[in-house]
Design a protein around this motif. Structure first.
Motif, PDB file in Angstrom:
ATOM      1  N   PRO A  69      43.789 -45.161  37.581  1.00 24.51           N
ATOM      2  CA  PRO A  69      43.402 -46.322  37.780  1.00 24.51           C
ATOM      3  C   PRO A  69      42.723 -46.745  36.815  1.00 24.51           C
ATOM      4  CG  PRO A  69      41.643 -44.606  39.275  1.00 24.51           C
ATOM      5  CD  PRO A  69      42.720 -43.608  37.596  1.00 24.51           C
ATOM      6  N   SER A  70      41.857 -45.864  35.160  1.00 29.56           N
ATOM      7  CA  SER A  70      41.036 -46.897  34.487  1.00 29.56           C
ATOM      8  C   SER A  70      41.899 -46.922  32.838  1.00 29.56           C
ATOM      9  CB  SER A  70      39.836 -45.218  34.173  1.00 29.56           C
ATOM     10  OG  SER A  70      39.682 -44.745  35.641  1.00 29.56           O
ATOM     11  N   VAL A  71      41.310 -47.259  32.387  1.00 28.96           N
ATOM     12  CA  VAL A  71      41.568 -47.757  31.161  1.00 28.96           C
ATOM     13  C   VAL A  71      41.299 -47.616  30.226  1.00 28.96           C
ATOM     14  CG1 VAL A  71      42.666 -50.173  29.121  1.00 28.96           C
ATOM     15  CG2 VAL A  71      43.381 -50.105  32.237  1.00 28.96           C
ATOM     16  N   VAL A  72      41.706 -46.311  28.915  1.00 26.64           N
ATOM     17  CA  VAL A  72      40.629 -45.922  27.974  1.00 26.64           C
ATOM     18  C   VAL A  72      41.157 -46.700  26.911  1.00 26.64           C
ATOM     19  CG1 VAL A  72      40.457 -43.658  26.954  1.00 26.64           C
ATOM     20  CG2 VAL A  72      40.974 -43.352  28.682  1.00 26.64           C
ATOM     21  N   HIS A  73      40.137 -47.659  26.142  1.00 23.37           N
ATOM     22  CA  HIS A  73      39.564 -47.668  24.950  1.00 23.37           C
ATOM     23  C   HIS A  73      39.346 -46.482  23.459  1.00 23.37           C
ATOM     24  CE1 HIS A  73      38.519 -50.927  27.904  1.00 23.37           C
ATOM     25  NE2 HIS A  73      39.146 -51.723  26.895  1.00 23.37           N
ATOM     26  N   ARG A  74      40.706 -46.211  22.944  1.00 18.50           N
ATOM     27  CA  ARG A  74      40.667 -45.175  22.210  1.00 18.50           C
ATOM     28  C   ARG A  74      39.480 -46.012  20.890  1.00 18.50           C
ATOM     29  NH1 ARG A  74      40.854 -40.610  24.331  1.00 18.50           N
ATOM     30  NH2 ARG A  74      42.291 -40.609  25.954  1.00 18.50           N
ATOM     31  N   ILE A  75      38.100 -45.397  20.450  1.00 20.60           N
ATOM     32  CA  ILE A  75      37.695 -46.021  19.992  1.00 20.60           C
ATOM     33  C   ILE A  75      37.296 -44.894  17.820  1.00 20.60           C
ATOM     34  CG2 ILE A  75      36.118 -47.336  21.328  1.00 20.60           C
ATOM     35  CD1 ILE A  75      34.118 -45.101  20.946  1.00 20.60           C
ATOM     36  N   LYS A  76      37.553 -46.292  17.197  1.00 23.89           N
ATOM     37  CA  LYS A  76      36.950 -46.060  15.483  1.00 23.89           C
ATOM     38  C   LYS A  76      35.547 -46.005  15.658  1.00 23.89           C
ATOM     39  CE  LYS A  76      38.454 -45.744  11.748  1.00 23.89           C
ATOM     40  NZ  LYS A  76      39.864 -46.083  10.876  1.00 23.89           N
ATOM     41  N   ALA A  77      34.428 -44.872  15.370  1.00 22.82           N
ATOM     42  CA  ALA A  77      32.896 -45.412  15.462  1.00 22.82           C
ATOM     43  C   ALA A  77      32.557 -45.387  13.838  1.00 22.82           C
ATOM     44  CB  ALA A  77      32.827 -45.322  16.735  1.00 22.82           C
ATOM     45  N   PRO A  78      31.593 -46.215  13.159  1.00 22.70           N
ATOM     46  CA  PRO A  78      31.057 -45.291  12.620  1.00 22.70           C
ATOM     47  C   PRO A  78      29.878 -44.279  12.433  1.00 22.70           C
ATOM     48  CG  PRO A  78      30.860 -47.918  12.212  1.00 22.70           C
ATOM     49  CD  PRO A  78      31.135 -47.893  13.920  1.00 22.70           C
ATOM     50  N   PRO A  79      29.477 -44.131  11.591  1.00 24.49           N
ATOM     51  CA  PRO A  79      28.522 -42.890  12.230  1.00 24.49           C
ATOM     52  C   PRO A  79      27.865 -43.403  12.647  1.00 24.49           C
ATOM     53  CG  PRO A  79      29.656 -42.653   9.251  1.00 24.49           C
ATOM     54  CD  PRO A  79      29.945 -43.955   9.804  1.00 24.49           C
ATOM     55  N   GLY A  80      27.064 -42.662  13.816  1.00 25.64           N
ATOM     56  CA  GLY A  80      26.194 -42.627  14.651  1.00 25.64           C
ATOM     57  C   GLY A  80      26.221 -43.735  15.670  1.00 25.64           C
ATOM     58  N   VAL A  81      27.467 -44.524  15.351  1.00 24.91           N
ATOM     59  CA  VAL A  81      27.422 -45.738  16.432  1.00 24.91           C
ATOM     60  C   VAL A  81      27.835 -44.521  17.916  1.00 24.91           C
ATOM     61  CG1 VAL A  81      28.371 -47.732  16.912  1.00 24.91           C
ATOM     62  CG2 VAL A  81      27.649 -47.402  14.849  1.00 24.91           C
ATOM     63  N   ALA A  82      28.022 -43.970  17.859  1.00 23.13           N
ATOM     64  CA  ALA A  82      29.715 -43.707  18.530  1.00 23.13           C
ATOM     65  C   ALA A  82      28.458 -43.752  19.743  1.00 23.13           C
ATOM     66  CB  ALA A  82      30.281 -42.860  18.814  1.00 23.13           C
TER      67      ALA A  82
END
Ligand SMILES: [Zn+2]
Length: 252
Positions: A69-82
């Motif tokens: 029932p969920s939507v997963v947004h796969r992310i690419k993050a700058p260092p430290g932001v995630a």
């Protein structure tokens, strides 16, 4: 659980930016309480875009998938932001509109072409998929050569004389006996689907669908249908393309 905020009305598919709360952080992903990002499904590719943290740092959304029932947004993050993403934080999502609008143009033109093929030949669409500026339709049988110029004219007419697109909910029992369920009846709806989300395109088509569509067929632009190819199962594969940039860039 994620509310699919792009679903209720055709205008909801035009929302490009929104705020939502983080409810879970699976590895490499973000689950929000609601989203306007389209997750891969029904032949339509997932959206791309960004999620902005409070303070303005952004992570890139590189894929979007349903997980139960969920939507997963796969992310690419700058260092430290995630590492600064936290459950309950409010994020601002922004959708790559150029890509999404192209998918809406392809998807809406596919409904029209599938309906016109069915209307002219009785052939039904087994599956459809979209990528870039290209759509593929697999039909359950061949289409006579002489019908293709007529179908090309149909696609030009639908842009010249735009038809409004709208969404409605129909009780499953009613849809199963609906005279217009024949066109899309090759694609079985899961038994639990009730009510059925139906996409109406003027007088041209009625079809259950969970994708994102245009408000008006006038936004489709030029459609080029390529010669159909026979498939080993006795059907045929139809490919069409649209212009990279449409006839207009509507605002949300
Ligand atoms: Zn659709």
């Amino acid at each position: 659980m994620t509310e699919l905020a792009y679903l209720p009305t055709v205008d909801d598919a035009y929302v490009r930016a929104f705020t939502a709360k983080v409810v879970a952080l699976p590895p490499g992903g973000v689950v929000l309480d609601r989203t306007y990002f389209y997750p891969t499904g029904g032949g339509q590719p997932a959206d791309r875009g960004t999620l902005a943290l409070p303070g303005g740092d952004r992570v890139e959304v590189v894929d979007v998938n349903k997980s139960g029932p969920s939507v997963v947004h796969r992310i690419k993050a700058p260092p430290g932001v995630a590492a600064r993403l936290a459950v309950d934080a409010e994020l601002t999502g922004e959708i790559d509109w150029e890509r999404r609008h192209r998918h809406m143009r392809l998807h809406t033109s596919q409904h029209v072409l599938s309906a016109r093929i069915f209307g002219r030949t009785g052939r039904r669409t087994r599956r459809a998929s979209f990528s870039g500026v290209r759509a593929l339709l697999d039909l359950d049988g061949p289409v006579p050569d002489g019908d293709w110029p007529l179908l090309a004219d149909d696609m030009a007419a639908i842009v010249r004389e735009p038809q409004a697109v709208s969404i409605r909910q129909i009780a499953r029992a009613e849809w199963d006996h609906h005279p217009q369920s024949a066109r899309s009846g090759l694609v079985p709806l899961a038994p639990q689907v009730d009510p059925v989300r139906v996409v109406d395109i003027g007088e041209v088509d009625v079809c259950p669908c969970g994708g994102t569509h245009l408000r008006s067929t006038g936004e489709i632009g030029i459609v080029r249908i390529e010669p159909a190819q026979p498939t080993p199962d006795g059907g045929c594969r139809v490919t069409f393309t649209i212009d990279a940039s449409g006839p207009s860039t509507p605002t949300g």
